[in-house]
Motif scaffolding. Structure first.
Motif: not given
Length: 120
Positions: A38, A45, A94
């Motif tokens: 995510r 990330r 996500y």
């Protein structure tokens, strides 16, 4: 080569649940470890969860352990992320990812992402 398409994101209140799905193309899906990552606005990330090719081993980031569950159905070429007890800090895009050679934490292939927003 494998193509990944995520779905199931959306807006949910804190304490609620969502289930993300990732549909994969290609006959080699069942041999790949898979992961969920995510990225929140302004942040890098980060790893969320991973599952081995057989589904026999799973791994989680400490921040989601006990709340999220990763699973897969190789017959349907699909991997899932069940997210319970959601918190505002879970808000992020996500991404589903495929890892042909590792444990799911170092993928080579990525989906386009699905937005999850948790309101307080």
């Amino acid at each position: 080569q494998v193509q990944l398409v995520e779905s199931g994101g959306g807006l949910v209140q804190a304490g609620g649940s969502l289930r993300l799905s990732c549909a994969a193309s290609g006959r080699t899906f069942s041999s790949y470890a898979m992961g969920w990552f995510r990225q929140a606005p302004g942040k890098e990330r980060e790893f969320v969860a991973a599952i081995s090719w057989s589904g026999g081993s799973t791994y989680y980031a400490d921040s989601v352990k006990g709340r999220f569950t990763i699973s897969r159905d190789n017959a349907k070429n699909t991997v899932y992320l069940q997210m319970n007890s959601l918190k505002p800090e879970d808000t992020a895009v996500y991404y589903c990812a495929a890892d042909p050679t590792g444990d799911g934490s170092t993928p080579d292939y990525w989906g386009q992402g699905t937005q999850v927003t948790v309101s307080s």
